[in-house]
Design an enzyme around this catalytic site. Structure first.
Site, PDB file in Angstrom:
ATOM      1  CG  ASP A  51      -3.542   4.824  -3.202  1.00 33.84           C
ATOM      2  OD1 ASP A  51      -2.632   4.405  -2.468  1.00 33.84           O
ATOM      3  OD2 ASP A  51      -4.743   4.628  -2.958  1.00 33.84           O
TER       4      ASP A  51
ATOM      5  CG  ASP B 174      -1.901   1.122   1.253  1.00 34.16           C
ATOM      6  OD1 ASP B 174      -1.944   1.898   0.278  1.00 34.16           O
ATOM      7  OD2 ASP B 174      -2.654   1.228   2.244  1.00 34.16           O
TER       8      ASP B 174
END
Length: 499
Positions: A379, A182
């Protein structure tokens, strides 16, 4: 006469050069979407067998990885390939898509909320604990004697929509665990025994007593002070990370040995979570790739890292690599930082084009301002790219104009621009490109923005508007592209078709 003949010869040679070799001279206005291939994957994803990952990935990554000469390499798996038990809960691809988009919405809300907290300089002492967690926190306090640890409404980013996983060794000897990767998080953590409350994961819960390198951190350490939310208990550091979708992890901050392939990294600060809840679909925890001091790249003192995200509906495998240099043919853009929040990785983007035509938008709509508002982050955990409403509306209208000969379908969840392609095997669609200034642009493959939302042939434009000033380049748009972060030179690079 000879000079005229020579000039004519060179003119003929120049005219013989294919015009599309130079993207900067004549960007292609259209590209083709393989409808049949996308629908085959959509129909097959629910029957994928769970992946069993080899621990030494470097033996299987081949010549391409060796040419990038990275020192640490681990494999990346899409959620679909390890989440078979969860996929059995979905009777069809439409149901699976709805679940994905619900997770994605929760994640984006969490990202935006965390940014708002940072920009508005809200102190963690001003925040109230999450009501849903009070009972769980009290249980943790009762069983472990903890007094007073409370977390804010949002102190991190949701990995409920974590879509890509890596196999990582934790401890000495290493326990192999699946972990979400992440770029929107910093704190690394795994579920730990004993559990006050642990969700179900694919691997056994990590047992600290079996590791000779497990070492709790004291409250006066830099790692403990770097946490958004922490508490001291008997001299040891307790952490909490809570997420916008109701997920959270609470436990001890410790140092451990992390093993990736043949590389062992000692004294990595990770959370040993004794009380955890969320939509983690079998992953044991999270590997944070953000820009903060507790993230894995920061603790490695890595000068660069890169990843390539394979198709979310496949069981293919790619790699996450550290100390991997960008190749000369990479499309590059500035890597920017927000002075209000060090986690997020911003990109210097200047515009968008549809069908080869640059949208008439001010560059200020893509810019990070001095107060920490605006800008675009890259992201890995957000699926669908979010754009400010004015930017999205311009993109959508231009795209729809180029698709006017194809039959429209009704909207679906957060998508408002959908088409019925059930009678097509391939269609021509307008090219969508990101622009980064200095004449640099990145055309996206059609399957990275026209995605199926069922197995019957309904496809939607995979962008969505946001009322926030923060825009996000999601993982659907990144698929099949190696995305590299040169941390030392503050550059982001994209190399298509290099998974």
């Amino acid at each position: 006469m000879a000079e005229v003949k020579l000039l004519s010869f060179w003119l003929v040679c120049l005219l013989a050069i294919p015009f599309n070799l130079s993207r900067s001279l004549a960007p292609s206005s259209t590209t083709f979407l393989d409808v049949a291939s996308s629908l085959r994957q959509a129909r097959n994803v629910l029957s994928l067998e769970p992946t069993t990952a080899p621990f030494n990935q470097q033996e299987e990554d081949g010549e391409e990885t060796q040419q990038r000469t990275s020192s640490i390499v681990l494999q990346l798996h899409p959620r679909a390939s390890i989440g078979k038990p969860k996929h059995r809960q979905h009777s069809d691809y439409r149901s699976l898509t709805l679940a994905r988009l619900a997770r994605d919405t929760a994640r984006v809300k969490s990202l935006v909320s965390r940014l708002d907290l940072a920009v508005n300089r809200i102190s963690k002492t001003d925040l109230k604990p999450v009501d849903l967690k009070i009972e769980k926190q009290q249980q943790y306090k009762y069983e472990y004697g903890v007094q007073g640890i409370q977390g804010p409404v949002v102190s991190g980013t949701s990995q409920g929509s974590g879509e890509y996983f890596s196999r990582v060794g934790i401890g000495n000897p290493p326990t192999q665990l699946y972990m979400v990767i992440d770029t929107g998080s910093d704190v690394n953590w795994v579920q730990c025994s004993p559990c006050a409350d642990c969700y179900q994961q694919a691997d056994p819960i990590f047992e600290p007593a079996s590791s000779s390198s497990f070492s709790p951190l004291t409250c006066d350490t830099n790692q403990c002070r770097s946490l958004d939310v922490s508490e001291c208990h008997n001299g040891t550091c307790l952490y909490e990370v809570s997420y916008g979708d109701g997920s959270y992890t609470i436990g001890d901050l410790v140092t451990e040995t992390v093993t990736i392939g043949s590389a062992k990294i000692d004294n990595v600060a990770i959370g040993c979570g004794h009380n955890n809840e969320g939509l983690f679909i079998g992953a044991a925890g999270l590997l944070g790739l953000g820009g903060g001091s507790l993230s894995f790249p920061s603790q490695l003192n890595a000068t660069s890292f890169s990843y390539c995200l394979v198709d979310r509906d496949s069981d293919s495998v790619s790699t996450l690599e550290f100390e991997s240099s960008l190749p000369p043919n990479a499309v590059t853009a500035p890597l920017l930082r927000n002075p209000q929040i060090d986690t997020f990785l911003y990109i210097g983007m200047t515009g968008l084009s549809i069908g080869g035509d640059l949208l008439p938008l001010s560059e200020s709509l893509f810019r990070l301002d001095g107060s920490g508002n605006g800008g675009i982050i890259v992201d890995s955990g957000t699926a669908v790219t979010r754009l400010q409403t004015d930017v999205y509306n311009s993109l959508r209208d231009a795209f729809a104009k180029g698709m006017r000969d194809l039959p429209r379908a009704g909207g679906f969840a957060l998508f408002d621009t959908c088409y019925d392609l059930s009678t097509k095997s391939s269609v021509e669609v307008p090219t969508v490109s990101f622009h980064f200034g200095e004449g640099k642009d990145l055309p996206l493959p059609a399957k990275n923005y026209m995605i199926p939302i069922d197995s019957n042939g309904t496809f939607c434009l995979a962008f969505a508007p946001t009322s926030s000033t923060l825009s996000i380049i999601g993982n659907v748009q990144q698929q099949g592209t190696r995305v590299g972060f040169d941390l030392a030179s503050s550059v982001i690079g994209f190399v298509p078709y290099k998974c």
